[in-house]
Design a protein around this motif. Sequence first.
Motif, PDB file in Angstrom:
ATOM      1  N   ILE A   1       1.305  -1.157  -0.247  1.00  0.00           N
ATOM      2  CA  ILE A   1      -0.415   0.128  -0.086  1.00  0.00           C
ATOM      3  C   ILE A   1       0.946   1.197   0.248  1.00  0.00           C
ATOM      4  O   ILE A   1       2.243   1.493   0.548  1.00  0.00           O
ATOM      5  CB  ILE A   1      -0.772  -0.386   1.421  1.00  0.00           C
TER       6      ILE A   1
ATOM      7  N   ILE B   1      -1.899  -5.688   0.503  1.00  0.00           N
ATOM      8  CA  ILE B   1      -2.752  -6.226   0.444  1.00  0.00           C
ATOM      9  C   ILE B   1      -3.029  -6.772  -1.364  1.00  0.00           C
ATOM     10  O   ILE B   1      -2.093  -6.007  -2.056  1.00  0.00           O
ATOM     11  CB  ILE B   1      -3.975  -4.723   0.034  1.00  0.00           C
TER      12      ILE B   1
ATOM     13  N   THR C   1      -4.273   2.284  -2.330  1.00  0.00           N
ATOM     14  CA  THR C   1      -4.554   2.815  -1.077  1.00  0.00           C
ATOM     15  C   THR C   1      -5.297   2.525  -0.024  1.00  0.00           C
ATOM     16  O   THR C   1      -6.642   2.056  -1.347  1.00  0.00           O
ATOM     17  CB  THR C   1      -4.552   4.830  -1.364  1.00  0.00           C
ATOM     18  N   TRP C   2      -4.930   2.666   1.519  1.00  0.00           N
ATOM     19  CA  TRP C   2      -5.896   1.821   1.789  1.00  0.00           C
ATOM     20  C   TRP C   2      -6.435   2.848   3.093  1.00  0.00           C
ATOM     21  O   TRP C   2      -5.497   4.007   3.983  1.00  0.00           O
ATOM     22  CB  TRP C   2      -5.480   0.473   2.639  1.00  0.00           C
ATOM     23  N   THR C   3      -7.789   2.944   3.648  1.00  0.00           N
ATOM     24  CA  THR C   3      -7.791   4.497   4.334  1.00  0.00           C
ATOM     25  C   THR C   3      -8.269   3.007   6.624  1.00  0.00           C
ATOM     26  O   THR C   3      -8.394   4.310   7.580  1.00  0.00           O
ATOM     27  CB  THR C   3      -9.537   5.177   4.125  1.00  0.00           C
TER      28      THR C   3
ATOM     29  N   CYS D   1      -4.070  -1.831   9.888  1.00  0.00           N
ATOM     30  CA  CYS D   1      -3.328  -2.839   9.286  1.00  0.00           C
ATOM     31  C   CYS D   1      -2.389  -3.730  10.236  1.00  0.00           C
ATOM     32  O   CYS D   1      -2.209  -2.999  11.832  1.00  0.00           O
ATOM     33  CB  CYS D   1      -1.674  -1.930   8.828  1.00  0.00           C
TER      34      CYS D   1
ATOM     35  N   ALA E   1      -3.341  -5.397   5.295  1.00  0.00           N
ATOM     36  CA  ALA E   1      -4.516  -4.377   5.754  1.00  0.00           C
ATOM     37  C   ALA E   1      -5.959  -5.289   6.356  1.00  0.00           C
ATOM     38  O   ALA E   1      -6.092  -6.583   5.716  1.00  0.00           O
ATOM     39  CB  ALA E   1      -5.388  -4.131   4.278  1.00  0.00           C
TER      40      ALA E   1
ATOM     41  N   ALA F   1     -10.012   0.393  -0.123  1.00  0.00           N
ATOM     42  CA  ALA F   1      -9.759   0.862  -1.047  1.00  0.00           C
ATOM     43  C   ALA F   1      -9.597   1.064  -2.365  1.00  0.00           C
ATOM     44  O   ALA F   1     -10.706   0.442  -3.163  1.00  0.00           O
ATOM     45  CB  ALA F   1      -8.777  -0.797  -1.257  1.00  0.00           C
TER      46      ALA F   1
END
Length: 469
Positions: free
Chosen positions: A28, A35, A47-49, A52, A57, A63
């Motif tokens: 990521i 991911i 991207t990942w909000t 982790c 993730a 995502a």
Amino acid sequence: MKLIFTFLISLLSLTVFAQSPPGKYIQINNSNCLIFDYNYTTKDTVTWTGTCLSNYADGYGIATWKKNGQDSCKYTGYLKAGKPEGRGKLAYGDNYTLQGTFKNGRLQGKGLINDDGNVMKAQFVNNTLQGPGTMTFKTRLSMKGHFLDGQFINLDNQYLNRLAKVKSNLQNTEHIYSDVKKTDSLFYYTVLPEGSIKGVLVLLPSSGESVESVICNNKKLVEQASDQHIITILLSINNAAIDEDNLTLKFLNNTFQQVTDRYHLPKDKFIIGGLSGGGMLALRYTEIAKAGGNKTYIIPKAVFGADPPVDMAGLYNTSKRFITMNDGRANLSQGMMNGLAEAKWLANSFNKIYGGSPDQFPDEYIKHSMYSRSQVDGGNAKYLTDVPVRIYCDPDILWQMKERNRDYYDMNAVDQSAMINFLNIIGNKNASFIPALGKGYRLDGTRHPHSWSIVDAEGLVDWIGELVD
């Protein structure tokens, strides 16, 4: 402009990841968190909000994948060890989403697909819709049916149980079916009657139409044919013309031979037809068969078409005329814009296929037309002297004028009626032009004269029954 294409609702092969590359874990952006990317290429970023856990993730979040810097896919929901787990939604752009429950990264159980407002609901099995389900169009018209490997089919159960999909030994090398790759196998469906078989009905898709859409559009026809001991065969051809030595002809011949051998079918009782481009193929196959030379496996007993263009010279000329009248004109509706794009495509394609215009290469247009109005002998139509022929048309001039900026000169009905009139004059007493005014409607309920619904199922089955008895 005289339509070859029919813009029916596309019934997709609704797989998500099942036929994708193996994929791999990727990093990521700006983190050490991983991911899983099911369709990995070196141009992917993500991207990942969410959070982790153990470098993967995990938990709830969003995502977002990008290819070449452009958003390509967004997942909203839960992840476990970098893969979707639990409730989630996968979106490709603004118009295509999948929702349901993920297990180890795959959709399993009850869920839905929303394709630009058309919603399909059923059970997911390894990312693919299977079993009983519904199709609800954006017009709010809804149908119950059954998903077979992601394809929606609305036959009643007793007929669905007689449906079989058969893979051909021929590959789609000339891309005669636009829904699969050139390396994929062509295929056909059969719908068996209960008991003995006394006749064969062959249905061919229009340009760009899926085979499954043909079944859905002809539910009543297929079921009534089955009740009358007529087997229905539907072939994966929707992107092809027919010639005397190409894959289209070979696929038709191979399929007819296979089903004849397998089901002991009467070779002299095949009735072949289709919508638009499918009707064109049906007519040309029959003409090639009747012209002699043993180029076809069967000689059709009869042929029919639902609004097929029949004179390629006329189609080219009306396409050019439509372009001249509408190109650059302001305030064209979406339907008119579609007609303009198609007219340009047709004119450009014919220039490539035939070398230029009908004035420059008249013999090429005559050779490939079902009927040539410029020829006293009708061109290829002369081979249909003793063949029962039906052409269906919804000649709604007011709809054409309002929705497409077309007039009588632009309608398929002009050349279709001329062809049937020619056949009647030379002695064919079973050649009919059937006006189905106001009967053209698409699967989603919208009005469109260029549709399968202009074919009267009961009347066609009665006609076929008389021919094969």
